[in-house]
Design an enzyme around this catalytic site. Structure first.
Site, mmCIF file in Angstrom:
data_model
loop_
_atom_site.group_PDB
_atom_site.id
_atom_site.type_symbol
_atom_site.label_atom_id
_atom_site.label_comp_id
_atom_site.label_asym_id
_atom_site.label_seq_id
_atom_site.Cartn_x
_atom_site.Cartn_y
_atom_site.Cartn_z
ATOM 1 N N ASP A 92 4.699 0.056 4.469
ATOM 2 C CA ASP A 92 4.723 0.189 3.013
ATOM 3 C C ASP A 92 5.324 1.528 2.617
ATOM 4 O OD1 ASP A 92 3.703 -2.284 2.413
ATOM 5 O OD2 ASP A 92 1.640 -1.599 2.171
ATOM 6 N N ASP B 152 1.124 -2.696 -6.853
ATOM 7 C CA ASP B 152 -0.250 -2.757 -6.337
ATOM 8 C C ASP B 152 -1.199 -2.197 -7.379
ATOM 9 O OD1 ASP B 152 0.638 -3.776 -3.952
ATOM 10 O OD2 ASP B 152 0.028 -2.066 -2.721
#
Length: 149
Positions: free
Chosen positions: A126, A97
């Site tokens: 996550d 990310d």
């Protein structure tokens, strides 16, 4: 006989797996494009959003409010999907990310588990290292300072 049963089971599983992977990929494309309404459309009303070391967020009302709040111009999101695997309606993703906060762009590793029910994501979990995230922020700050000169 066992091989035939296994082959039938794999065939029966292929459609839900493909749909679940597509749903999760669409979520990340909508996040990257900054389209919160498209994100919310992909979420089940009973969504549970979990992030390592953070409180759980439950329900479309709360998760949707957070997604809509991310439309700020100085905040951005990108991703690099490394690996995707699915078993039925459960999707596992290994990704990098990139969070942008103004001029600072932080890069860190994330592994996600997603469960899809009725074509929408009901679990978004996550997993990431706080150390990796902190290092990503420090490197991002360093790069932002160097570019400023």
């Amino acid at each position: 006989m066992a091989r035939a049963a296994y082959a039938r089971a794999m065939t029966d599983e292929s459609e839900p797996t493909r749909d679940a992977i597509t749903t999760v990929r669409e979520l990340f494309v909508a996040l990257e494009k900054g389209e919160p309404e498209a994100v919310v459309e992909l979420l089940h009303p009973d969504i549970v959003w979990k992030n390592t070391s953070l409180p759980d967020v439950e329900g479309i009302r709360w998760v949707g409010a957070i997604m809509r709040g991310l439309r700020l111009g100085w905040l951005g999101f990108e991703f690099d999907m490394r690996h995707v695997a699915a078993d039925g309606n459960v999707v596992l993703i290994d990704r990098i990310d990139y969070l942008r906060l103004g001029r600072v762009r932080a890069k860190f590793w994330v592994a996600g588990t997603y469960e899809v029910r009725d074509g929408r994501i009901i679990l978004w979990y996550d997993h990431f290292s706080l150390g990796s995230m902190a290092l990503g922020i420090l490197v991002g700050l360093w790069h932002a300072m160097i570019r400023r000169r």
